[in-house]
Design an enzyme around this catalytic site. Structure first.
Site, short mmCIF file in Angstrom:
data_model
loop_
_atom_site.label_atom_id
_atom_site.label_comp_id
_atom_site.label_asym_id
_atom_site.label_seq_id
_atom_site.Cartn_x
_atom_site.Cartn_y
_atom_site.Cartn_z
N ASP A 190 0.86 -1.22 0.03
CA ASP A 190 0.03 -0.02 0.03
C ASP A 190 0.84 1.23 0.06
O ASP A 190 1.85 1.28 0.37
CB ASP A 190 -0.84 -0.10 1.24
CG ASP A 190 -1.87 -1.15 1.11
OD1 ASP A 190 -2.18 -1.77 0.30
OD2 ASP A 190 -2.70 -1.10 2.26
N HIS A 201 3.58 -2.38 3.14
CA HIS A 201 3.47 -0.95 2.86
C HIS A 201 5.02 -0.51 2.00
O HIS A 201 6.06 -1.02 2.52
CB HIS A 201 3.34 0.11 3.80
CG HIS A 201 2.09 -0.14 4.39
ND1 HIS A 201 1.95 -1.26 5.44
CD2 HIS A 201 0.93 0.48 4.45
CE1 HIS A 201 0.75 -1.19 5.84
NE2 HIS A 201 0.30 -0.09 5.44
#
Length: 720
Positions: free
Chosen positions: A87, A239
């Site tokens: 992400d 992430h």
């Protein structure tokens, strides 16, 4: 003072350009601020809970949710299969390292990208797709879609799709909501947002395992949190942006090695659940719109970044100017006191000269419709305590009022009144110079009064044969209103403080029309007062400096002038001054390459501090208002307080040098909100007028007759 009239009016179209520039600047700031509202997984949103049968079904389901039907449908990942998801990217530092690790292990993953980052790093998106990875939508600014209105959510989705179309030529039907996690964490707010996303045609991706790598707990902890139990499949959340992701890169490398030994396959999310690719070719229109969006965003980012550096440099230059001019003022005041002491003692040292006897002086007063103040002006000139002969010549330049009659009716000794058709202030001055009986000439406006000592103090520097002109100290007489107080501050700080520095640096830009003394030979060397510009005093001063004469400042020669009393009158006066100064700068541009430093110092200073920086001033205000509205206001307030404090300190010293009370400084902060804007708008209009090549007409201001009362005249002529 009037001048030649022209039928051409002032340009008005440039105000549209100013407004357009303001809108574009504001738009660039807004867009840049909007797209950089990306903070990553750095905080937990408000608690989201709910209790319903639908939510229970969702909590027990898989991490991929289809919300397009009446009841949510969920899907689990196949056994011994993992879908690595990343992400908040792409990030120019960490995403390439993640892609290298994936390629090293022959794995693919799904990247839920932030649209603003896509626009900033288009090459990374293309590399993701080229390596077989999958792209998902993570909104354009990492917005919490559980709190945004529906229109904002749709905008976030659409902008991200356009960015993907413009970079990789694709659209995606996968989305992960920022701040979402596993299915059992979905509450009423997230469920409502998922309904909207489903209606827009998206598959909503949650997660089975949250590595919590954003908290940087260590590589071992990240790997443990990411390992599926037994042989189960899983969607794993990582992430690749939003901070230091070195632990993430190392953990993914180790995790893939472990999973490979366990016989796992690491692939994209849609493959892991047995669906076709989430990618679809973007239409030609979407690609063009995406390319335009990327171009606009990158342009706004570059503009804002450049502007920040420019404004920082402008702020430093302004502070440096204040500091240097205070130092120069101190040096000038120290030298002036020493020189006056030497003159009083009758000595001649260090080039300090003293008149052997008071020379005769001619005072030239050009006047056009000055009936309100001409009597006070003439009476103050005659009431001088100067011991030499004083001749006063009032040149009435075609006045349509009683200016000439009033001056002639006074019957004062040594006063002559000459009438001529209207030809402009330079013409009136030249007439006075031609008719003058003496070689030392003083020029004074028809709305100005002298103190008794002014004439003697003003001409004293001309005892030095190298001095061709002397600037006096102009003071605002009508300073009781707010506008008058603002101008008083400007005259003391902005004009007289500057002139002390210009005197030391040998680059005096203007001997003001209100009070200036000249040697006839200096005037003759430049052909008298030119009619080429609307700032005849600046034009004349520059011409005299270019011929090699020294032009100095005499602080003790005080003249009290009537300043405009309304914003409209002030605008007209300063518009003429500024436009005329631009004309003079252009006329004398050749001084930059001449021998001596006058042109480079004078024109360089005027260009930087009276043209360029005022043109940037509106942007400063726009950025300040924008920062106050959308960011932490404390830095803006702190900078403003710092600048006002610096101005106040320099103003206090300038007032002290001029023997003025420091109490006048209370209007300085207020000056930043009306007067400052008026001054930079004057510069903008003047520059536009000059660029458009329009000949500006003379602007006259209405006189109030400040010195007509006996008390006011007595205050000044007795040396208040």
């Amino acid at each position: 003072m009037s001048g030649r009239r022209t039928k051409r009016s002032d340009p008005r179209g440039h105000w549209f350009l100013v407004a357009l520039a303001a809108v574009l600047t504001g738009g660039a700031l807004f867009l840049n601020g909007y797209v950089h509202n990306v903070v990553g997984e750095t905080h937990t949103p408000a608690a989201d809970t709910g209790d319903s049968a639908v939510l229970d079904r969702l909590h027990a389901g898989g991490p991929v949710v289809n919300m397009s039907e009446t009841r949510p449908q969920t899907v689990h990942v196949a056994r011994r299969t993992v879908a690595l998801t990343f992400d908040d990217g792409p990030d120019p530092r960490w995403t390439p390292q993640v892609l290298d690790v994936l390629r090293k292990h022959g794995a693919t993953a799904t990247f839920f990208v932030v649209g603003a980052h896509v626009a900033e790093n288009p090459d990374l998106v293309r590399r993701m797709v080229a390596q077989g990875n999958e792209i998902g939508n993570h909104t354009y600014t990492h917005a919490d879609v559980t709190t945004t209105p529906d229109w904002r959510t749709r905008l976030e989705l659409s902008l991200t799709q356009k960015a993907l179309a413009g970079t990789a030529g694709i659209n995606t039907r996968l989305i992960r909501m920022p701040y979402s996690a596993s299915p059992d964490a979905v509450g009423d707010k997230q469920f409502a947002a998922m309904r909207l996303l489903g209606a827009e045609g998206y598959l909503v991706a949650l997660t089975d395992l949250d590595s919590k790598d954003w908290s940087r707990p260590g590589v071992d902890q990240i790997v443990r949190a990411s390992l599926p139990p037994r042989d189960a499949g899983a969607v794993i959340m990582f992430h690749d942006a939003g901070g230091d992701r070195s632990q993430t890169v190392a953990a993914v490398d180790r995790l893939l090695s472990v999973l490979d030994k366990r016989g796992y396959t690491a692939t994209t999310l849609t493959r892991a659940i047995g669906l076709p690719s989430a990618h679809a070719p973007a239409s030609t229109g979407d690609r063009r719109l995406g390319e335009a969006l990327i171009l606009i965003q990158r342009a706004s980012s570059a503009f804002t970044g450049s502007l920040s550096w420019i404004l920082a440099a402008a702020g430093l230059l302004t502070l440096l100017r204040l500091a240097l001019f205070v130092v120069f003022a101190w040096i000038h005041a120290h030298r002036a006191r020493r020189h006056r002491g030497d003159r009083d003692a009758g000595r001649r040292r260090h080039g300090i000269a003293r008149w052997p006897s008071p020379p005769p002086v001619t005072v030239v007063v050009p006047a056009y419709n000055e009936e309100a103040g001409i009597e006070a002006t003439v009476r103050s000139l005659v009431a001088t305590d100067y011991q030499g002969r004083v001749e006063v010549i009032v040149v009435d330049d075609g006045s349509t009022d009683r200016t000439a009659e009033i001056a002639a009716s006074l019957g004062l000794p040594g006063v002559r009144v000459i009438r001529q058709p209207n030809g402009g202030k330079p013409s009136a001055l030249n007439t006075g110079i031609t008719q003058a009986a003496h070689d030392i000439l003083i020029m004074v406006d028809g709305d100005t009064v002298f103190e008794p000592s002014t004439i003697g103090n003003l001409i004293q520097p001309l005892a030095d044969p190298s001095v061709g002109a002397v600037s006096g100290n102009t003071k605002v007489g009508n300073r009781r209103g707010m506008i008058g107080r603002w101008q008083h501050i400007e005259y003391v700080i902005g004009f007289n403080l500057d002139r002390r520095a210009f005197d030391l640096l040998g680059c005096m830009a203007t001997v003001p029309g209100a009070i200036g003394a000249f040697r006839r030979s200096a005037l003759r060397s430049v052909g008298g007062v030119s009619l080429d510009t609307l700032a005849e005093d600046t034009d004349l001063t520059m011409a005299i400096c270019r011929t090699g004469w020294r032009v100095v400042y005499e602080e003790t020669a005080r003249a009290w002038t009537e300043a405009p009393t309304s914003l409209g009158q002030l605008w007209r006066q300063r518009y003429r001054w500024c436009y005329g100064t631009l004309q003079a700068m252009w006329k004398h541009r050749g001084a930059v390459v001449e021998r001596g430093s006058f042109g480079r110092r004078c024109l360089g200073y005027l260009t930087l501090f009276q043209v360029i920086l005022p043109l940037l001033a509106p942007v400063v205000d726009i950025m300040a208002v924008y920062s106050l509205a959308v960011a932490d206001p404390l830095p803006v307030v702190a900078v403003w307080v710092g600048f006002v404090t610096a101005q106040a300190l320099s103003g206090w010293y300038a007032l002290r040098l001029d023997h003025e009370p420091a109490s006048a400084l209370w209007v300085l902060p207020l000056q930043q909100f009306v007067y400052r804007q008026l001054m930079y708008l004057v510069v903008i209009q003047s520059v536009a007028t000059a660029v458009l090549g329009v000949r500006l007409r003379w602007h006259t201001i209405r006189r109030e007759g400040t010195f007509t009362t006996e008390s006011m005249l007595t205050e000044v002529t007795t040396g208040r």
